[in-house]
Enzyme design. Structure first.
Site, PDB file in Angstrom:
ATOM      1  N   LYS A 182      10.658  30.627 -11.128  1.00  0.00           N
ATOM      2  CA  LYS A 182       9.460  29.961 -10.606  1.00  0.00           C
ATOM      3  C   LYS A 182       8.948  30.758  -9.412  1.00  0.00           C
ATOM      4  CE  LYS A 182       8.176  27.093  -7.590  1.00  0.00           C
ATOM      5  NZ  LYS A 182       6.882  27.705  -7.226  1.00  0.00           N
ATOM      6  N   GLU A 257      18.498  33.181   0.352  1.00  0.00           N
ATOM      7  CA  GLU A 257      18.065  34.271   1.247  1.00  0.00           C
ATOM      8  C   GLU A 257      16.917  33.703   2.057  1.00  0.00           C
ATOM      9  OE1 GLU A 257      19.348  37.322   1.033  1.00  0.00           O
ATOM     10  OE2 GLU A 257      20.417  37.237  -0.860  1.00  0.00           O
ATOM     11  N   CYS A 290      10.617  39.215   6.025  1.00  0.00           N
ATOM     12  CA  CYS A 290      11.752  38.449   6.574  1.00  0.00           C
ATOM     13  C   CYS A 290      12.684  39.321   7.403  1.00  0.00           C
ATOM     14  CB  CYS A 290      12.527  37.796   5.442  1.00  0.00           C
ATOM     15  SG  CYS A 290      13.078  38.977   4.207  1.00  0.00           S
ATOM     16  N   GLU A 387      10.981  31.598  13.526  1.00  0.00           N
ATOM     17  CA  GLU A 387      10.317  32.635  12.728  1.00  0.00           C
ATOM     18  C   GLU A 387       8.813  32.361  12.640  1.00  0.00           C
ATOM     19  OE1 GLU A 387      10.809  32.541   8.424  1.00  0.00           O
ATOM     20  OE2 GLU A 387      11.183  34.690   8.446  1.00  0.00           O
TER      21      GLU A 387
HETATM   22  P1  NAD Z   1       9.085  28.282   0.934  1.00  0.00           P
HETATM   23  O1  NAD Z   1      10.477  27.895   1.215  1.00  0.00           O
HETATM   24  O2  NAD Z   1       7.989  27.408   1.379  1.00  0.00           O
HETATM   25  O3  NAD Z   1       8.877  28.463  -0.654  1.00  0.00           O
HETATM   26  C1  NAD Z   1       9.664  29.336  -1.404  1.00  0.00           C
HETATM   27  C2  NAD Z   1       9.671  28.887  -2.852  1.00  0.00           C
HETATM   28  O4  NAD Z   1      10.326  27.626  -2.952  1.00  0.00           O
HETATM   29  C3  NAD Z   1       8.287  28.692  -3.470  1.00  0.00           C
HETATM   30  O5  NAD Z   1       8.307  29.172  -4.796  1.00  0.00           O
HETATM   31  C4  NAD Z   1       8.118  27.185  -3.440  1.00  0.00           C
HETATM   32  O6  NAD Z   1       7.245  26.710  -4.435  1.00  0.00           O
HETATM   33  C5  NAD Z   1       9.543  26.740  -3.725  1.00  0.00           C
HETATM   34  N1  NAD Z   1       9.859  25.365  -3.310  1.00  0.00           N
HETATM   35  C6  NAD Z   1       9.330  24.660  -2.270  1.00  0.00           C
HETATM   36  N2  NAD Z   1       9.888  23.428  -2.218  1.00  0.00           N
HETATM   37  C7  NAD Z   1      10.789  23.361  -3.227  1.00  0.00           C
HETATM   38  C8  NAD Z   1      11.693  22.349  -3.681  1.00  0.00           C
HETATM   39  N3  NAD Z   1      11.776  21.157  -3.080  1.00  0.00           N
HETATM   40  N4  NAD Z   1      12.485  22.622  -4.737  1.00  0.00           N
HETATM   41  C9  NAD Z   1      12.428  23.826  -5.340  1.00  0.00           C
HETATM   42  N5  NAD Z   1      11.579  24.823  -4.967  1.00  0.00           N
HETATM   43  C10 NAD Z   1      10.779  24.591  -3.915  1.00  0.00           C
HETATM   44  O7  NAD Z   1       8.924  29.743   1.518  1.00  0.00           O
HETATM   45  P2  NAD Z   1       7.607  30.650   1.565  1.00  0.00           P
HETATM   46  O8  NAD Z   1       6.691  30.124   2.603  1.00  0.00           O
HETATM   47  O9  NAD Z   1       7.102  30.865   0.167  1.00  0.00           O
HETATM   48  O10 NAD Z   1       8.221  32.058   2.024  1.00  0.00           O
HETATM   49  C11 NAD Z   1       8.384  32.428   3.343  1.00  0.00           C
HETATM   50  C12 NAD Z   1       9.834  32.301   3.746  1.00  0.00           C
HETATM   51  O11 NAD Z   1      10.655  33.096   2.891  1.00  0.00           O
HETATM   52  C13 NAD Z   1      10.078  32.841   5.136  1.00  0.00           C
HETATM   53  O12 NAD Z   1      10.959  31.991   5.835  1.00  0.00           O
HETATM   54  C14 NAD Z   1      10.732  34.199   4.880  1.00  0.00           C
HETATM   55  O13 NAD Z   1      11.514  34.688   5.935  1.00  0.00           O
HETATM   56  C15 NAD Z   1      11.547  33.889   3.679  1.00  0.00           C
HETATM   57  N6  NAD Z   1      11.942  35.110   2.988  1.00  0.00           N
HETATM   58  C16 NAD Z   1      13.263  35.482   3.020  1.00  0.00           C
HETATM   59  C17 NAD Z   1      13.662  36.672   2.395  1.00  0.00           C
HETATM   60  C18 NAD Z   1      15.100  37.106   2.410  1.00  0.00           C
HETATM   61  O14 NAD Z   1      15.452  37.993   1.640  1.00  0.00           O
HETATM   62  N7  NAD Z   1      15.949  36.547   3.240  1.00  0.00           N
HETATM   63  C19 NAD Z   1      12.709  37.453   1.739  1.00  0.00           C
HETATM   64  C20 NAD Z   1      11.391  37.054   1.743  1.00  0.00           C
HETATM   65  C21 NAD Z   1      11.013  35.866   2.364  1.00  0.00           C
END
Ligand code: NAD
Length: 487
Positions: A182, A257, A290, A387
């Protein structure tokens, strides 16, 4: 019935899910717009729900026996075919990814899309070459065997959709698990194109399923399904908490992650010019990275010299359209995210933190935010501790190594760290003392795909990369055969 494809610069993209090898639509849809120009509507994607999630998991379950039953080297052939198709379609994938999330076109064309192909190749070969540990003890010959774990759900964020999807799909598939991916609702398009390539690579139906939609709808339904045996998530700590609860209910192993607040530590004995250039480079991709070193920690004795160089390199940045090769800072993904980033800076200003440079939107009719440097009044300022995920860095100085390490380790995060020093002893000492999954010394973002990758603290659970990811996607079994006596 599949919905008609839409086109981005004449490249067709399907708006539908990909389930059991076929395109499946939803009655509900959601709009995808381009951060390059918010008036540019790219398309309407299928908006999955609990029924979509159920169909995707059912399809993965049906595919499990066949896919898991193949030898790793047979699976590798499919994944190599997919990798070759990715390489043949670099321009199309790069064009769509750029329109969808605004990553710089040139870097997509030159590196990022190809890296997706490399993800599939390297995991295919690693899984095929696996030699489980063997040893003798207590009258038995012992062997560790990897058993494919079962259907895996992969959930990715919006900021590096292609890179992260392929990075997470490759080990799951190579290990023998059918997958449901997803992608994030703000940047779902390259995943949709990957489904077409998987079809062309003759991946058996149900081995790769892709569903579109919102996290709290289709995402939550996927992670709550007890038939799912692995969940691999990248995103924010807030979402990880929800997913962790769902995973715990079904005792489903999951990796997370998550976000980062990495220190970039500059010692007086370092190549200051290189350090300052790398510090200004943390604004790349509008800081939506990130792993970025967003907390600049500089030895006080070289602070003025460092800052002069940092400003010079930052002045050289070019904000602009991501398709223009002169651009170095792209627009941000979404108006809501721009507002979130601006909110951090506004609150920092109100709190008394000093805005050293930037601190405003760049142009009112686009999604850029100026490269911003903030000197906090104290280390517990929100802008230091949370962050931001935008082009916003903080600036603090330290007197000695002990204070540098203390500041570096002073947040709840622990994803990455960057250190600049001219001393080999200090490189090892400080690199070891920083609590983070990855620390780079005198470099940044160089990665070997076989190295473990993940975070400490609220930056994550578990490790991906190389054999670590393949082990995660497997149930490890110890096979013990008596050397002689039967009892
Ligand atoms: P997010 O957590 O809002 O969403 C990530 C994904 O989770 C999306 O596909 C979203 O639709 C899904 N999601 C949201 N609620 C959910 C639920 N209840 N159940 C299942 N899936 C759900 O994050 P974002 O805003 O898309 O991304 C930014 C974040 O990602 C930042 O904190 C960034 O640091 C982190 N990030 C981490 C890495 C890493 O490798 N550590 C890499 C890239 C981004």
């Amino acid at each position: 019935m599949p919905s008609p494809r839409f086109e981005i610069s004449e490249i067709p993209v399907s708006p539908d899910h990909f389930i059991g090898g076929a395109r499946v639509s939803s009655t509900a849809t959601f709009e995808v717009r381009s951060p390059l120009d918010w008036d540019w509507k790219l398309g309407e994607m299928a908006r999955g729900d609990a029924l979509t999630a159920d169909a995707a998991v059912t399809s993965a379950v049906a595919a499990f026996e066949g896919w898991a039953g193949l030898e790793p080297k047979e699976r590798a052939q499919y994944l190599h075919r997919l990798a070759d198709l990715i390489d043949e379609n670099i321009d199309a994938l790069a064009t769509v990814e750029c329109a969808d999330m605004a990553m710089l076109l040139e870097s997509l064309q030159a590196r990022v899309i190809h890296r997706g192909a490399e993800n599939f190749r390297s995991y295919a070969d690693l899984a095929a070459g696996y030699q489980g540990r063997t040893w003798s003890s207590k009258g038995t010959d012992n062997q560790v065997i990897r058993m494919p774990a079962g259907p895996a759900v992969i959930i990715t964020p919006w900021n590096a959709p292609w890179l992260l999807s392929t990075w997470k799909l490759a080990p799951a598939l190579a290990a023998g698990n059918p997958v449901i991916l997803k992608p994030a609702e703000w940047s779902p398009l390259s995943a949709s194109m990957l489904a077409d390539l998987a079809s062309d690579a003759d991946l058996p139906p149900g081995v790769l399923n892709i569903v579109h939609g919102f996290g709290d709808e289709v995402g939550a339904a996927l992670v709550a399904d007890k038939r799912v045996r692995r969940i691999s998530f990248t995103g924010s700590p807030e979402t990880a908490r929800h997913i962790g609860v769902a995973a715990a209910r079904n005792i489903t192993p999951f990796t997370a992650e998550l976000g980062g607040k990495g220190p970039l530590v500059v010692f007086a004995d370092s190549d200051l010019e290189a350090a300052a250039k790398k510090a200004a480079g943390q604004f790349d991709d509008s800081g939506q990275v990130c792993l970025a070193g967003t907390r600049l920690l500089v030895e006080a004795s070289v602070s003025a010299e460092f800052l002069e160089m940092f400003h010079r390199f930052t002045d050289a940045h070019v904000l602009g359209d991501s398709r223009d090769p002169r651009t170095t800072i792209s627009p941000m993904i979404h108006p809501d995210h721009l507002a979130r980033v601006a909110g951090f800076v506004d609150r920092a200003r109100d709190h008394g933190d000093r805005i050293v440079r930037g601190g405003e939107r760049w142009k009112q009719d686009g999604l850029w935010y100026e490269p911003t440097l903030i000197e906090p009044v104290a280390n517990d300022s929100e802008v230091v501790q949370r962050e931001v995920f935008g082009p916003v860095l903080t600036y603090q100085t330290f007197e000695d190594e002990t204070e540098a390490i203390e500041l570096a380790n002073s947040t709840d995060y622990g994803l990455s760290g960057i250190v600049y020093t001219g001393s080999e002893e200090r490189a090892t000492r400080v690199g070891s003392a920083i609590i983070a999954g990855t620390v780079w010394v005198n470099t940044f973002l160089v990665r070997d795909l076989t190295a473990p990758f993940g975070g400490c603290g609220i930056s994550g659970i578990g490790r991906e990369g190389g054999d670590y990811a393949l082990d995660f996607h497997s149930d490890l079994k110890t096979l013990q055969i008596s050397q002689g006596s039967v009892c």
